[in-house]
Design a protein around this motif. Sequence first.
Motif, PDB file in Angstrom:
ATOM      1  N   THR A 176       0.842  -1.203   0.000  1.00  9.85           N
ATOM      2  CA  THR A 176       0.000   0.000   0.000  1.00  9.85           C
ATOM      3  C   THR A 176       0.876   1.253   0.000  1.00  9.85           C
ATOM      4  O   THR A 176       0.630   2.198  -0.772  1.00  9.85           O
ATOM      5  CB  THR A 176      -0.929  -0.006   1.243  1.00  9.85           C
ATOM      6  OG1 THR A 176      -1.667  -1.225   1.241  1.00  9.85           O
ATOM      7  CG2 THR A 176      -1.872   1.172   1.226  1.00  9.85           C
ATOM      8  N   GLU A 177       1.888   1.260   0.836  1.00 11.65           N
ATOM      9  CA  GLU A 177       2.819   2.409   0.866  1.00 11.65           C
ATOM     10  C   GLU A 177       3.506   2.574  -0.487  1.00 11.65           C
ATOM     11  O   GLU A 177       3.662   3.697  -0.987  1.00 11.65           O
ATOM     12  CB  GLU A 177       3.869   2.193   1.962  1.00 11.65           C
ATOM     13  CG  GLU A 177       3.288   2.225   3.371  1.00 11.65           C
ATOM     14  CD  GLU A 177       4.265   1.765   4.446  1.00 11.65           C
ATOM     15  OE1 GLU A 177       4.119   2.198   5.604  1.00 11.65           O
ATOM     16  OE2 GLU A 177       5.166   0.945   4.153  1.00 11.65           O
ATOM     17  N   LEU A 178       3.894   1.446  -1.058  1.00 12.22           N
ATOM     18  CA  LEU A 178       4.561   1.456  -2.367  1.00 12.22           C
ATOM     19  C   LEU A 178       3.633   2.064  -3.435  1.00 12.22           C
ATOM     20  O   LEU A 178       4.025   2.965  -4.182  1.00 12.22           O
ATOM     21  CB  LEU A 178       4.944   0.025  -2.724  1.00 12.22           C
ATOM     22  CG  LEU A 178       5.691  -0.288  -4.008  1.00 12.22           C
ATOM     23  CD1 LEU A 178       6.387  -1.633  -3.877  1.00 12.22           C
ATOM     24  CD2 LEU A 178       4.770  -0.306  -5.218  1.00 12.22           C
ATOM     25  N   GLY A 179       2.391   1.581  -3.477  1.00 12.61           N
ATOM     26  CA  GLY A 179       1.438   2.062  -4.480  1.00 12.61           C
ATOM     27  C   GLY A 179       1.147   3.544  -4.318  1.00 12.61           C
ATOM     28  O   GLY A 179       1.066   4.287  -5.305  1.00 12.61           O
ATOM     29  N   LEU A 180       1.008   3.973  -3.072  1.00 15.01           N
ATOM     30  CA  LEU A 180       0.719   5.394  -2.838  1.00 15.01           C
ATOM     31  C   LEU A 180       1.920   6.270  -3.199  1.00 15.01           C
ATOM     32  O   LEU A 180       1.755   7.382  -3.715  1.00 15.01           O
ATOM     33  CB  LEU A 180       0.300   5.612  -1.377  1.00 15.01           C
ATOM     34  CG  LEU A 180      -1.110   5.097  -1.040  1.00 15.01           C
ATOM     35  CD1 LEU A 180      -1.342   5.088   0.470  1.00 15.01           C
ATOM     36  CD2 LEU A 180      -2.185   5.942  -1.748  1.00 15.01           C
ATOM     37  N   ALA A 181       3.129   5.775  -2.943  1.00 13.27           N
ATOM     38  CA  ALA A 181       4.322   6.551  -3.315  1.00 13.27           C
ATOM     39  C   ALA A 181       4.398   6.694  -4.834  1.00 13.27           C
ATOM     40  O   ALA A 181       4.695   7.774  -5.359  1.00 13.27           O
ATOM     41  CB  ALA A 181       5.578   5.880  -2.771  1.00 13.27           C
ATOM     42  N   ARG A 182       4.108   5.614  -5.537  1.00 11.12           N
ATOM     43  CA  ARG A 182       4.157   5.707  -7.008  1.00 11.12           C
ATOM     44  C   ARG A 182       3.057   6.642  -7.519  1.00 11.12           C
ATOM     45  O   ARG A 182       3.274   7.420  -8.448  1.00 11.12           O
ATOM     46  CB  ARG A 182       4.035   4.325  -7.617  1.00 11.12           C
ATOM     47  CG  ARG A 182       5.285   3.520  -7.309  1.00 11.12           C
ATOM     48  CD  ARG A 182       5.441   2.344  -8.218  1.00 11.12           C
ATOM     49  NE  ARG A 182       6.578   1.546  -7.778  1.00 11.12           N
ATOM     50  CZ  ARG A 182       6.980   0.438  -8.344  1.00 11.12           C
ATOM     51  NH1 ARG A 182       6.338  -0.028  -9.396  1.00 11.12           N
ATOM     52  NH2 ARG A 182       8.019  -0.226  -7.887  1.00 11.12           N
ATOM     53  N   ALA A 183       1.873   6.552  -6.905  1.00  9.80           N
ATOM     54  CA  ALA A 183       0.771   7.436  -7.315  1.00  9.80           C
ATOM     55  C   ALA A 183       1.134   8.896  -7.047  1.00  9.80           C
ATOM     56  O   ALA A 183       0.825   9.787  -7.847  1.00  9.80           O
ATOM     57  CB  ALA A 183      -0.500   7.052  -6.561  1.00  9.80           C
ATOM     58  N   HIS A 184       1.806   9.126  -5.924  1.00 11.21           N
ATOM     59  CA  HIS A 184       2.194  10.507  -5.588  1.00 11.21           C
ATOM     60  C   HIS A 184       3.191  11.043  -6.617  1.00 11.21           C
ATOM     61  O   HIS A 184       3.075  12.175  -7.096  1.00 11.21           O
ATOM     62  CB  HIS A 184       2.798  10.535  -4.176  1.00 11.21           C
ATOM     63  CG  HIS A 184       2.820  11.887  -3.558  1.00 11.21           C
ATOM     64  ND1 HIS A 184       3.549  12.168  -2.437  1.00 11.21           N
ATOM     65  CD2 HIS A 184       2.218  13.061  -3.905  1.00 11.21           C
ATOM     66  CE1 HIS A 184       3.385  13.431  -2.106  1.00 11.21           C
ATOM     67  NE2 HIS A 184       2.577  14.000  -2.987  1.00 11.21           N
ATOM     68  N   GLY A 185       4.169  10.203  -6.981  1.00 13.40           N
ATOM     69  CA  GLY A 185       5.150  10.616  -7.987  1.00 13.40           C
ATOM     70  C   GLY A 185       4.491  10.886  -9.332  1.00 13.40           C
ATOM     71  O   GLY A 185       4.803  11.878 -10.005  1.00 13.40           O
ATOM     72  N   ALA A 186       3.567  10.016  -9.720  1.00 14.00           N
ATOM     73  CA  ALA A 186       2.890  10.187 -11.007  1.00 14.00           C
ATOM     74  C   ALA A 186       2.037  11.453 -11.010  1.00 14.00           C
ATOM     75  O   ALA A 186       1.990  12.194 -11.999  1.00 14.00           O
ATOM     76  CB  ALA A 186       2.023   8.959 -11.305  1.00 14.00           C
ATOM     77  N   ARG A 187       1.380  11.705  -9.886  1.00 19.11           N
ATOM     78  CA  ARG A 187       0.528  12.903  -9.787  1.00 19.11           C
ATOM     79  C   ARG A 187       1.380  14.177  -9.883  1.00 19.11           C
ATOM     80  O   ARG A 187       1.024  15.117 -10.587  1.00 19.11           O
ATOM     81  CB  ARG A 187      -0.219  12.845  -8.455  1.00 19.11           C
ATOM     82  CG  ARG A 187      -1.201  13.953  -8.226  1.00 19.11           C
ATOM     83  CD  ARG A 187      -2.022  13.634  -6.979  1.00 19.11           C
ATOM     84  NE  ARG A 187      -2.606  14.830  -6.404  1.00 19.11           N
ATOM     85  CZ  ARG A 187      -3.701  15.402  -6.844  1.00 19.11           C
ATOM     86  NH1 ARG A 187      -4.329  14.910  -7.866  1.00 19.11           N
ATOM     87  NH2 ARG A 187      -4.168  16.501  -6.259  1.00 19.11           N
ATOM     88  N   LEU A 188       2.512  14.185  -9.190  1.00 19.69           N
ATOM     89  CA  LEU A 188       3.403  15.352  -9.249  1.00 19.69           C
ATOM     90  C   LEU A 188       3.910  15.563 -10.673  1.00 19.69           C
ATOM     91  O   LEU A 188       3.931  16.698 -11.179  1.00 19.69           O
ATOM     92  CB  LEU A 188       4.578  15.151  -8.282  1.00 19.69           C
ATOM     93  CG  LEU A 188       5.584  16.300  -8.217  1.00 19.69           C
ATOM     94  CD1 LEU A 188       4.952  17.567  -7.641  1.00 19.69           C
ATOM     95  CD2 LEU A 188       6.805  15.899  -7.383  1.00 19.69           C
TER      96      LEU A 188
END
Length: 198
Positions: A176-188
């Motif tokens: 979950t942490e991994l997925g959210l970190a990737r989503a955060h990077g993609a959003r930025l």
Amino acid sequence: MTPVLVLYYSRSGGTAKIANHIARGVESVSGCEAWLRTVPSVSADTEATAAAVPADGAPYVTRDDIEGCAALAYGSPAHFGNMAASMKYFWDSHVDVWLGSQLAGKPGAVFTSSGSLHGGHEAAQLSMIVPLLHHGMLIVGLPYSETALNHTTGGGTPYGASHISGADGKRAVDDTELGLARAHGARLATVAQALAAR
Ligand SMILES: Cc1cc2nc3c(=O)[nH]c(=O)nc-3n(C[C@H](O)[C@H](O)[C@H](O)COP(=O)(O)O)c2cc1C
């Protein structure tokens, strides 16, 4: 390519892992590249200077990285509910970047790793957003459309990607942490690209 600076400080590797996943998220957006960089540790001997290249991990951030990036995400372990001194030193030693408004108008994001879930995790993220506001950056968080935020039992908050390392500091980054970190990077990266195209 739209460059996104992913800057971190990490003593025992937790924040570095989240930085890597954010960088992967950045590079999942076509046309965006991640510049993964770190900062030297502050030393009790204030005259000491770090070697030009760290022994391991990402290269040290340079002024060219700061001036040339289209967006910046930065991460630090939570130290007493705040960023670590080494990361604070980075901001305090770049007053000229603030004077020159070199980050103004660019999107910015924060991430962290902390030992405990309720020991200053979100306070660290919120306090880390403050320097970005002083620099005139546009804050990019994590919206609840990332539904994993509703059920995470570790890190990941509306303020940004994060990791809980546990009392012994050994808890791995969970999916979950991994997925959210990737989503955060993609959003930025997506926001950076949209702003760069204006
Ligand atoms: C000086 C110091 C202060 C810390 N303060 C906190 C804190 O306020 N809250 C917390 O949950 N963990 C705290 N920790 C634990 C770290 O945040 C945690 O081990 C983190 O995962 C380290 O990240 P890193 O692996 O990137 O260095 C502290 C650790 C140190 C060394």
